[in-house]
Scaffold this motif. Structure first.
Motif, short mmCIF file in Angstrom:
data_model
loop_
_atom_site.label_atom_id
_atom_site.label_comp_id
_atom_site.label_asym_id
_atom_site.label_seq_id
_atom_site.Cartn_x
_atom_site.Cartn_y
_atom_site.Cartn_z
N CYS A 330 0.79 -1.24 0.00
CA CYS A 330 0.00 0.00 0.00
C CYS A 330 0.82 1.28 0.00
CB CYS A 330 -0.97 0.00 1.18
SG CYS A 330 -0.17 0.12 2.77
N LEU A 331 2.14 1.21 0.13
CA LEU A 331 2.89 2.47 0.15
C LEU A 331 4.16 2.41 -0.69
CD1 LEU A 331 3.22 5.33 1.24
CD2 LEU A 331 4.55 4.39 3.12
N ASN A 332 5.14 1.64 -0.27
CA ASN A 332 6.45 1.69 -0.92
C ASN A 332 6.40 1.39 -2.42
OD1 ASN A 332 6.90 1.80 1.85
ND2 ASN A 332 8.97 0.96 1.65
N THR A 336 7.41 4.05 -5.37
CA THR A 336 8.50 3.72 -6.29
C THR A 336 8.05 3.83 -7.74
OG1 THR A 336 9.49 2.26 -4.65
CG2 THR A 336 10.18 1.95 -6.94
N ALA A 337 6.90 3.24 -8.03
CA ALA A 337 6.38 3.28 -9.40
C ALA A 337 6.12 4.72 -9.85
CB ALA A 337 5.10 2.46 -9.50
N LEU A 338 5.51 5.52 -8.98
CA LEU A 338 5.22 6.91 -9.34
C LEU A 338 6.52 7.70 -9.53
CD1 LEU A 338 2.18 7.67 -7.01
CD2 LEU A 338 2.15 7.53 -9.52
N ALA A 339 7.51 7.41 -8.68
CA ALA A 339 8.77 8.13 -8.81
C ALA A 339 9.43 7.84 -10.15
CB ALA A 339 9.70 7.75 -7.66
N ILE A 340 9.45 6.57 -10.54
CA ILE A 340 10.12 6.19 -11.80
C ILE A 340 9.40 6.80 -13.00
CG2 ILE A 340 10.63 4.23 -13.32
CD1 ILE A 340 11.04 2.58 -10.70
N PHE A 341 8.10 6.51 -13.12
CA PHE A 341 7.37 6.97 -14.30
C PHE A 341 7.15 8.48 -14.26
CE2 PHE A 341 6.26 2.44 -14.12
CZ PHE A 341 6.68 2.07 -15.38
N GLY A 342 7.01 9.04 -13.07
CA GLY A 342 6.88 10.49 -12.95
C GLY A 342 8.12 11.21 -13.44
N CYS A 343 9.29 10.70 -13.05
CA CYS A 343 10.55 11.32 -13.52
C CYS A 343 10.67 11.23 -15.04
CB CYS A 343 11.75 10.64 -12.85
SG CYS A 343 11.98 11.09 -11.13
N LEU A 344 10.32 10.06 -15.60
CA LEU A 344 10.39 9.89 -17.05
C LEU A 344 9.47 10.87 -17.78
CD1 LEU A 344 10.49 5.98 -17.31
CD2 LEU A 344 12.35 7.56 -17.82
#
Length: 369
Positions: A330-332, A336-344
């Motif tokens: 529910c968190l990590n 992580t997914a949002l950080a990766i695709f958000g940065c891209l």
């Protein structure tokens, strides 16, 4: 307005700025805490000031306790100088709520701030006196995962650790070495019971802390520097407990957008400082609204009634399940997914990413499915 006890007396200016202030008598609580401390916290960083310290404030404001928190810092001593000398151990919590509003609260539950530093003799003697006091119920920790490490990447003890093993508790200089030495003071005062509560974000944190403390105790015994009874004391959960816990609250570095909002309200201390040890600290802490603290209910000398302000006390297995849920569901993984695709995709904030319907759908699919 400035953040100190004298300015706090002018309640009108804080009301006009829509900033809540403590309603309890800080002077009376400080005096009671000096005589009968119940809670010592090591590592007064952002997550502590935004979460556990605020929980204690709620208890104080509702007259459910009559003592505050004593904090101590064993790594970056500048933090204590800033807290004590500039802000009278006060901090401003800015809570970013899910509806877009913010809530501002002066947190005043910290009564003392000390250095775990033998060169600061008065502070270190005061810590010894606190550990020897029968009223002390809990020593909690937010010192980050690396704070518990005694070895390098190859599993070799650091030079300071080896020297502490050889020289004993009277002159220990490493962080955990000094904590173990203070626990030895409590042992000598009559094997007084205590709970050592790690609130750091790592799996089975209580066992990690126990292992570090036990390593010092057993090496000191082997070197004839402490009695076997001290090792037995550390290993006896009816005397010294090491509960597991799970903590969840996002407290990023002081944010410039929040600082600008505070400037408009007339709050002057918005600039963060970077200490010589590269700690980012400010008079205010910005944090998200959502928070959880789940702790194994193992307190041989009693505990503050934190269950009345949202802390869940339970058994060890439940703590483990809650942590597993957070880390794997529910968190990590969502962050992580949002950080990766958000940065891209060029985003700089997760809050902005969640306005993108595809990223929002991704987060929901990971969390719910």
């Amino acid at each position: 307005m400035l953040l100190n006890q004298q300015e706090l007396e002018n309640k009108e200016q804080w009301t006009e700025a829509d900033i809540r202030v403590p309603t309890f008598d800080r002077g009376a609580v400080k005096r009671q805490t000096e005589m009968a401390p119940t809670w010592l916290h090591l590592g007064p960083g952002n997550i502590f000031r935004a979460f556990p310290a605020m929980l204690m404030q709620k208890l104080l404001d509702t007259n459910q306790v009559d003592t505050g928190i004593v904090v101590a810092e064993g790594y970056d001593y500048e933090i204590v100088d800033i807290m004590k000398q500039q802000n009278d151990n006060l901090s401003l919590l800015v809570t970013l709520k899910t509806d877009g509003n913010i809530e501002k609260t002066v947190v005043g539950s910290i009564m003392e701030s000390l250095k775990i530093d033998r060169e600061s003799k008065e502070d270190y003697q005061r810590l010894g006196a606190i550990f020897e006091n029968k009223t002390l119920q809990m020593v909690s920790f937010t010192i980050t995962e690396k704070g518990y490490s005694l070895t390098d990447s190859r599993g070799n003890y650091g030079q300071q650790i080896v020297e502490d093993f050889t020289n004993g508790p009277e002159v220990a200089e490493s962080y955990i070495g000094k904590v173990a030495a203070l626990l030895h003071c409590r042992f000598l005062a009559g094997q007084l019971p205590i709970a050592f509560v790690s609130m750091d974000n790592m799996s089975h944190n209580g066992d990690v802390l126990k292992s570090a403390i036990h390593t010092f105790a057993s090496n000191w015994q082997e070197n004839g520097l402490v009695t076997p009874e001290f090792v037995e004391y550390v290993n006896n959960p009816e005397k010294v407990s090491f509960p597991w816990s799970m903590i969840d609250k996002i407290t990023p570095r002081p944010d410039e957008t929040v600082a600008q909002m505070l400037r408009k309200d007339g709050f002057e201390e918005v600039d963060y400082k970077i200490t010589h040890k590269n700690t980012y600290t400010a008079a205010f802490v910005n944090a998200e609204e959502t928070e959880y603290l789940v702790i194994e209910d193992a307190f041989p000398n009693g505990r503050p009634p934190l269950d009345k302000v949202g802390v869940i006390f339970t058994d060890r297995n439940t703590v483990n399940q809650v942590e597993t849920m957070k880390v794997t569901t529910c968190l990590n993984p969502i962050h992580t997914a949002l950080a990766i695709f958000g940065c891209l995709l060029g985003y700089e904030r997760i809050s902005e990413e969640m306005k993108n319907p595809l990223l929002k759908k991704l987060a929901e699919k990971i969390g719910y499915q």
